[in-house]
Design a protein around this motif. Sequence first.
Motif, PDB file in Angstrom:
ATOM      1  N   LEU A   9       0.844  -1.210   0.000  1.00 19.40           N
ATOM      2  CA  LEU A   9       0.000   0.000   0.000  1.00 19.40           C
ATOM      3  C   LEU A   9       0.875   1.253   0.000  1.00 19.40           C
ATOM      4  N   TYR A  10       1.935   1.217   0.770  1.00 17.09           N
ATOM      5  CA  TYR A  10       2.888   2.327   0.849  1.00 17.09           C
ATOM      6  C   TYR A  10       3.497   2.598  -0.529  1.00 17.09           C
ATOM      7  N   LYS A  11       3.795   1.528  -1.226  1.00 21.03           N
ATOM      8  CA  LYS A  11       4.471   1.647  -2.514  1.00 21.03           C
ATOM      9  C   LYS A  11       3.517   2.070  -3.637  1.00 21.03           C
ATOM     10  N   ASN A  12       2.325   1.465  -3.658  1.00 18.67           N
ATOM     11  CA  ASN A  12       1.419   1.680  -4.794  1.00 18.67           C
ATOM     12  C   ASN A  12       0.266   2.623  -4.503  1.00 18.67           C
ATOM     13  N   ASN A  13       0.101   3.021  -3.269  1.00 19.99           N
ATOM     14  CA  ASN A  13      -1.073   3.798  -2.829  1.00 19.99           C
ATOM     15  C   ASN A  13      -2.374   3.102  -3.222  1.00 19.99           C
ATOM     16  N   TYR A  14      -2.318   1.802  -3.269  1.00 21.53           N
ATOM     17  CA  TYR A  14      -3.520   1.053  -3.652  1.00 21.53           C
ATOM     18  C   TYR A  14      -3.479  -0.386  -3.159  1.00 21.53           C
ATOM     19  N   LEU A  15      -4.619  -0.866  -2.676  1.00 25.10           N
ATOM     20  CA  LEU A  15      -4.832  -2.294  -2.424  1.00 25.10           C
ATOM     21  C   LEU A  15      -6.265  -2.588  -2.854  1.00 25.10           C
ATOM     22  N   ASN A  16      -6.534  -3.854  -3.190  1.00 21.58           N
ATOM     23  CA  ASN A  16      -7.916  -4.159  -3.564  1.00 21.58           C
ATOM     24  C   ASN A  16      -8.761  -4.393  -2.307  1.00 21.58           C
ATOM     25  N   LYS A  17     -10.053  -4.610  -2.527  1.00 23.28           N
ATOM     26  CA  LYS A  17     -10.990  -4.702  -1.403  1.00 23.28           C
ATOM     27  C   LYS A  17     -10.637  -5.817  -0.432  1.00 23.28           C
ATOM     28  N   ILE A  24      -7.911  -4.755   7.919  1.00 20.58           N
ATOM     29  CA  ILE A  24      -8.840  -4.162   8.890  1.00 20.58           C
ATOM     30  C   ILE A  24      -9.404  -5.233   9.834  1.00 20.58           C
ATOM     31  N   ALA A  25      -9.626  -6.428   9.292  1.00 19.23           N
ATOM     32  CA  ALA A  25     -10.180  -7.501  10.123  1.00 19.23           C
ATOM     33  C   ALA A  25      -9.130  -8.132  11.040  1.00 19.23           C
ATOM     34  N   ASN A  26      -7.866  -7.901  10.750  1.00 19.66           N
ATOM     35  CA  ASN A  26      -6.785  -8.546  11.531  1.00 19.66           C
ATOM     36  C   ASN A  26      -5.855  -7.532  12.185  1.00 19.66           C
ATOM     37  N   ALA A 214     -13.328  -1.043   3.633  1.00 18.26           N
ATOM     38  CA  ALA A 214     -12.532  -1.156   2.408  1.00 18.26           C
ATOM     39  C   ALA A 214     -13.252  -0.447   1.253  1.00 18.26           C
ATOM     40  N   GLU A 215     -14.570  -0.626   1.198  1.00 19.77           N
ATOM     41  CA  GLU A 215     -15.347   0.030   0.139  1.00 19.77           C
ATOM     42  C   GLU A 215     -15.296   1.555   0.266  1.00 19.77           C
ATOM     43  N   LYS A 221     -11.131   6.517  -3.816  1.00 18.46           N
ATOM     44  CA  LYS A 221     -10.120   6.415  -4.873  1.00 18.46           C
ATOM     45  C   LYS A 221     -10.740   6.898  -6.192  1.00 18.46           C
ATOM     46  N   GLU A 222     -12.028   6.597  -6.361  1.00 22.11           N
ATOM     47  CA  GLU A 222     -12.740   7.035  -7.560  1.00 22.11           C
ATOM     48  C   GLU A 222     -13.000   8.547  -7.525  1.00 22.11           C
ATOM     49  N   LEU A 223     -13.442   9.019  -6.378  1.00 21.92           N
ATOM     50  CA  LEU A 223     -13.819  10.431  -6.241  1.00 21.92           C
ATOM     51  C   LEU A 223     -12.611  11.360  -6.251  1.00 21.92           C
ATOM     52  N   GLN A 224     -11.499  10.895  -5.679  1.00 22.12           N
ATOM     53  CA  GLN A 224     -10.295  11.729  -5.514  1.00 22.12           C
ATOM     54  C   GLN A 224     -10.562  13.009  -4.718  1.00 22.12           C
ATOM     55  N   PRO A 225     -11.036  12.894  -3.490  1.00 18.76           N
ATOM     56  CA  PRO A 225     -11.281  14.087  -2.688  1.00 18.76           C
ATOM     57  C   PRO A 225      -9.965  14.731  -2.242  1.00 18.76           C
TER      58      PRO A 225
END
Length: 350
Positions: A9-17, A24-26, A214-215, A221-225
């Motif tokens: 996440l640090y590297k790509n600024n992205y993870l999937n759901k 978050i669960a762990n 996660a959602e 990510k879509e909105l880019q606030p």
Amino acid sequence: MIKELIDKLYKNNYLNKDELAYIIANKEDEVIKYASTKAAEVRQKYYGNKVFMRGLIEFTSYCKNDCIYCGIRRSNSNAERYRLTAEQILKCCEIGYNLGYRTYVLQGGEDPFYTDDKIIEIVSDIKRLYPECAITLSIGEKSYESYKKYYVAGADRYLLRHETANEEHYAKLHPKELSLRNRKECLFNLKKIGYQVGAGFMVESPYQTPENLAEDLLFMKELQPEMIGLGPFIPQKDTPFRDKKQGSLQTTVLMLALTRLMFPKVLLPATTALGTIHPLGREMGIKAGANVVMPNLSPTDVRAKYSLYDNKICTGDEAAECRNCIERRINSAGFEVDPSRGDNIEWKRK
Ligand code: 5AD
Ligand code: FES
């Protein structure tokens, strides 16, 4: 495994759901600590050790909506209602200006008493008196045309948390006349007009799952606030959620860290709600990547009435006290107050 996901996440600024929900669960303490350290590093890279201050003016506690979680929902007959006059709002700005604030956040319930013309008048008055200050509105769902008029009048930013990006979850938190579809449309309209837009959500609101959180991140990510507001859910005694569990410090801090890792340049407040559930909540938020605080500028006699949730802090404190308290806290956490407007570093007014 989780550390690797955080590195990714640090590297790509992205993870999937699935990846986000897994973290978050762990969330063990060590995971939260690791994510916070990485998030602090990212914040440091773009914003250094500066924290921006916004003066918050809660100008009306009337609301025509009935969100289940919120203490100023219209069916709460115990809520004390008040409205500030334009003069009172301008007085708050004057006090704020003298305390060094260069951003005013006008927040209120959805109150039809403040017609578009009234809002426009207030916004233009503030801009005339304090042209170098930024004005942020946080007054709910309006039409494209209304948003456009406020922008032309001088409003620069707009806060409208999406609350939850999942349809079913949204329906559990809101009465049926409110829809996630409309909420999202408002957010995209605000972006299109040119505002710096703040979306956001409550952490561990009733019925929320790790997948929902996660959602929330993926929707943004879509909105880019340009700004993201998030804080723990806190039950309010006069709402149907009075007996629901409060959001935890741990999950909120983790969500701040994940948000910073996913949105490196976003303006991210350590919220009052976080300061409410733990005496050092806001400091921990800053250490996990937050870089904004929003001290209260509302007149002290109305503060307690703007009671979205229970045990809110600062209800008895003068604006000057909050100003000084916040700076002390920021300094003692090892950070510094930045007195500028603090625009998102990628934003230009159009
Ligand atoms: N607990 C925490 N946050 C709340 N908000 C409203 N009610 C509560 C509550 N009970 C948040 C919402 C809203 C913002 C102004 O305050 O996310 O968007
Ligand atoms: Fe209000 Fe500390 S921020 S008294």
